[in-house]
Design a protein around this motif. Sequence first.
Motif, PDB file in Angstrom:
ATOM      1  N   TYR A 111       0.820  -1.218   0.000  1.00  0.00           N
ATOM      2  CA  TYR A 111       0.000   0.000   0.000  1.00  0.00           C
ATOM      3  C   TYR A 111       0.852   1.266   0.000  1.00  0.00           C
ATOM      4  O   TYR A 111       0.363   2.338   0.372  1.00  0.00           O
ATOM      5  N   TYR A 112       2.138   1.094  -0.371  1.00  0.00           N
ATOM      6  CA  TYR A 112       3.065   2.209  -0.599  1.00  0.00           C
ATOM      7  C   TYR A 112       2.903   3.324   0.442  1.00  0.00           C
ATOM      8  O   TYR A 112       2.832   4.509   0.127  1.00  0.00           O
ATOM      9  N   SER A 113       2.907   2.916   1.723  1.00  0.00           N
ATOM     10  CA  SER A 113       2.610   3.901   2.764  1.00  0.00           C
ATOM     11  C   SER A 113       3.154   3.467   4.117  1.00  0.00           C
ATOM     12  O   SER A 113       2.866   2.355   4.579  1.00  0.00           O
ATOM     13  N   ASN A 114       3.930   4.338   4.750  1.00  0.00           N
ATOM     14  CA  ASN A 114       4.365   4.085   6.116  1.00  0.00           C
ATOM     15  C   ASN A 114       3.198   4.173   7.095  1.00  0.00           C
ATOM     16  O   ASN A 114       3.200   3.508   8.133  1.00  0.00           O
ATOM     17  N   ILE A 492      -4.809  -7.854   3.786  1.00  0.00           N
ATOM     18  CA  ILE A 492      -3.926  -8.831   3.132  1.00  0.00           C
ATOM     19  C   ILE A 492      -4.614  -9.407   1.895  1.00  0.00           C
ATOM     20  O   ILE A 492      -4.018  -9.509   0.813  1.00  0.00           O
ATOM     21  N   PHE A 493      -5.869  -9.802   2.061  1.00  0.00           N
ATOM     22  CA  PHE A 493      -6.617 -10.423   0.961  1.00  0.00           C
ATOM     23  C   PHE A 493      -6.718  -9.470  -0.235  1.00  0.00           C
ATOM     24  O   PHE A 493      -6.426  -9.847  -1.378  1.00  0.00           O
ATOM     25  N   MET A 494      -7.140  -8.234   0.018  1.00  0.00           N
ATOM     26  CA  MET A 494      -7.277  -7.272  -1.079  1.00  0.00           C
ATOM     27  C   MET A 494      -5.914  -6.855  -1.626  1.00  0.00           C
ATOM     28  O   MET A 494      -5.796  -6.522  -2.810  1.00  0.00           O
ATOM     29  N   GLY A 495      -4.898  -6.908  -0.775  1.00  0.00           N
ATOM     30  CA  GLY A 495      -3.553  -6.592  -1.245  1.00  0.00           C
ATOM     31  C   GLY A 495      -3.046  -7.586  -2.268  1.00  0.00           C
ATOM     32  O   GLY A 495      -2.253  -7.247  -3.147  1.00  0.00           O
ATOM     33  N   LYS A 503      -3.967   2.854  -0.687  1.00  0.00           N
ATOM     34  CA  LYS A 503      -3.560   3.007   0.707  1.00  0.00           C
ATOM     35  C   LYS A 503      -4.663   3.623   1.568  1.00  0.00           C
ATOM     36  O   LYS A 503      -4.865   3.215   2.725  1.00  0.00           O
ATOM     37  N   GLU A 504      -5.382   4.612   1.026  1.00  0.00           N
ATOM     38  CA  GLU A 504      -6.447   5.252   1.805  1.00  0.00           C
ATOM     39  C   GLU A 504      -7.532   4.249   2.190  1.00  0.00           C
ATOM     40  O   GLU A 504      -8.002   4.219   3.333  1.00  0.00           O
ATOM     41  N   GLY A 505      -7.932   3.398   1.239  1.00  0.00           N
ATOM     42  CA  GLY A 505      -8.950   2.397   1.517  1.00  0.00           C
ATOM     43  C   GLY A 505      -8.484   1.379   2.536  1.00  0.00           C
ATOM     44  O   GLY A 505      -9.226   1.026   3.464  1.00  0.00           O
ATOM     45  N   ALA A 506      -7.240   0.901   2.387  1.00  0.00           N
ATOM     46  CA  ALA A 506      -6.719  -0.112   3.306  1.00  0.00           C
ATOM     47  C   ALA A 506      -6.631   0.429   4.728  1.00  0.00           C
ATOM     48  O   ALA A 506      -7.004  -0.255   5.694  1.00  0.00           O
ATOM     49  N   ILE A 507      -6.129   1.650   4.867  1.00  0.00           N
ATOM     50  CA  ILE A 507      -5.989   2.244   6.202  1.00  0.00           C
ATOM     51  C   ILE A 507      -7.354   2.458   6.850  1.00  0.00           C
ATOM     52  O   ILE A 507      -7.577   2.092   8.019  1.00  0.00           O
ATOM     53  N   ASP A 577       0.452  -8.108  -9.767  1.00  0.00           N
ATOM     54  CA  ASP A 577       0.510  -9.117 -10.828  1.00  0.00           C
ATOM     55  C   ASP A 577       1.669 -10.083 -10.598  1.00  0.00           C
ATOM     56  O   ASP A 577       1.535 -11.298 -10.801  1.00  0.00           O
ATOM     57  N   SER A 578       2.811  -9.552 -10.185  1.00  0.00           N
ATOM     58  CA  SER A 578       3.988 -10.399  -9.999  1.00  0.00           C
ATOM     59  C   SER A 578       3.795 -11.390  -8.854  1.00  0.00           C
ATOM     60  O   SER A 578       4.370 -12.480  -8.853  1.00  0.00           O
ATOM     61  N   ILE A 579       2.990 -11.018  -7.854  1.00  0.00           N
ATOM     62  CA  ILE A 579       2.713 -11.922  -6.735  1.00  0.00           C
ATOM     63  C   ILE A 579       1.803 -13.061  -7.183  1.00  0.00           C
ATOM     64  O   ILE A 579       2.018 -14.222  -6.834  1.00  0.00           O
ATOM     65  N   ARG A 580       0.802 -12.744  -7.984  1.00  0.00           N
ATOM     66  CA  ARG A 580      -0.233 -13.722  -8.301  1.00  0.00           C
ATOM     67  C   ARG A 580       0.059 -14.583  -9.513  1.00  0.00           C
ATOM     68  O   ARG A 580      -0.430 -15.711  -9.616  1.00  0.00           O
ATOM     69  N   VAL A 581       0.835 -14.079 -10.464  1.00  0.00           N
ATOM     70  CA  VAL A 581       1.070 -14.818 -11.711  1.00  0.00           C
ATOM     71  C   VAL A 581       2.321 -15.684 -11.568  1.00  0.00           C
ATOM     72  O   VAL A 581       3.386 -15.184 -11.208  1.00  0.00           O
ATOM     73  N   PRO A 582       2.236 -16.987 -11.829  1.00  0.00           N
ATOM     74  CA  PRO A 582       3.404 -17.858 -11.736  1.00  0.00           C
ATOM     75  C   PRO A 582       4.505 -17.445 -12.703  1.00  0.00           C
ATOM     76  O   PRO A 582       4.249 -16.875 -13.766  1.00  0.00           O
TER      77      PRO A 582
END
Length: 591
Positions: A111-114, A492-495, A503-507, A577-582
């Motif tokens: 979420y590119y956010s501290n 985590i799931f939506m990430g 980031k605004e939605g996740a926080i 994409d890089s996380i989900r695609v083999p």
Amino acid sequence: MATQTLIYIFVGLSFALYIGIAIWSRAGSTKEFYIAGGGVNPVVNGMATAADWMSAASFISMAGIIAFSGYDGSVYLMGWTGGYVMLALLLAPYLRKFGQFTVPDFIGTRYYSNAARVVAVICLIFISFTYIAGQMRGVGIVFSRFLDVPINLGVIIGMGIVFIYAVLGGMKGITYTQVAQYCVLIFAYMVPAFFISFLVTGNPVPQLGLGSTVNDGSGLYVLQKLDLVLQDLGFGPYTDGSKSMIDVFCITAALMIGTAGLPHVIVRFFTVPKASDARKSAGWALIFIALLYTTAPAVGAFARINFIETVNDQDYASAPEWFKNWESNDLIAWTDKNGDGKMEYRAGDPFAGKPEFTGETGQSGERVIANTPSADSENEVYVDRDIMVLANPEIANLPGWVIALVAAGGLAAALSTAAGLLLVISSSISHDLLKNTFRPQITEKGELMAARIAATAAIVVAGYLGIYPPGWVAQVVAFAFGLAAASLFPAIFMGIFSKSMNKEGAIAGMVSGLVFTFSYIAYFKLINPDANIAANWLFGISPEGIGVIGMLINFAIAIAVSKVTASPPIEVRKLVDSIRVPRGAGDAAKH
């Protein structure tokens, strides 16, 4: 050899083993402290994960819940085991492929956010300290009975043991210690279960014994006998549930979803070499966990039968030795309401609150209770449900070495999970708050020292919560699952599965889910416990199951906020994409 001597030997040897492993595998770098170097074998990690997962709630409290709640206790079995399947399929391999050290690390980067990272740390601390309170309480219960010390002193001793191998060894030390602890706890759980199943039914396999007839010539099956006996004493049938359908559903779902959001379990999948090993690791862990979880219903049923037969309508003067042993530790009590000198176990509360002993002796020999017996109940016996697994071998009059083994197993279960929780607390503070947020210039040596200091502080707080827990062990743990389901799991799931979540939605989602769920639990359990009845619950959902509503609030607010705020940067979308695609999938699509 005397049983007490055997207990000291078994517990002492197990502690020596754990401390020896911690010293042998002492972490020398932050990578070893946080994720054991990232090279743990999937089978070994599966065993360590099972030990991390099967806490005091699983070993000590779950069979006790089933023993006294019957059908209602099944929500814990369904939720905790089902959650592991969800974790293995939905999250574990993707998080391992992401390649970070902690859950807040994933959330902060995704979420590119501290700010998101800090909120995740706050959620993690709430979850972990709620969970660890139950573990330290379990440690205190085991110590108080088997080492003959007060519960509070038992908690303090447990703090010292965890300090040695968690602070010194980090994840590397904890991983290999947990392998040893799994071996101890599963052996300690299964051996008395085999004995008791054979004594009660003639079938030594407890899973089969639960469906067998009782060895008393009645021809009744175990559950049939329990139903009849409990109804004769004024209780509801053992195989009937008292919870509403919606509450059963929500508790089961909260435990299941919370499992997939527990940081101390998730971090175990960062310790294996690659993403495919994370899924293998989860599979092995599920097998190792199933050994205990398929046994617990039988243990609970046998414990209730043996408890009733050895206590109800027995003269206190000739009460079995095990009753006096646990009575001296304030975990079981009797007050002679009708003056007949017999212990009458009936439906209803024996006291107006938990018994407090005055140290004096009544005319029938019982230890005098300071608070007033419940006037509207004929029940004269108070029993702490958390003692049933620990007391089971004594109730069944098993050999002393079995009782000693159970003592060592109970401590292994509680200490293994406590260590894992302390590690995620310390790593979130040192790695996520210091290294990645407030002091990025800190050296690796300084970060490692900060992790150990944070672990030490966490142990002190955990000890306090163990001495003053907000409920019995498994109930406290259930609250932690609700908090995890409502706060971390949606982020985590939506990430992983939503490129549009920003980031605004996740926080906003994490904060709203955590605040709602924690407030609901705190109100009914701490602020106004007298109001904790089904008529006052939101939609009839108990505090144990409210995490599901918190999760839905989290999802709804996160999605709504993300719709009216800026989309994530393109590099974040590529990261998802890089996380989900083999690997190689893109090349294969070209041909």
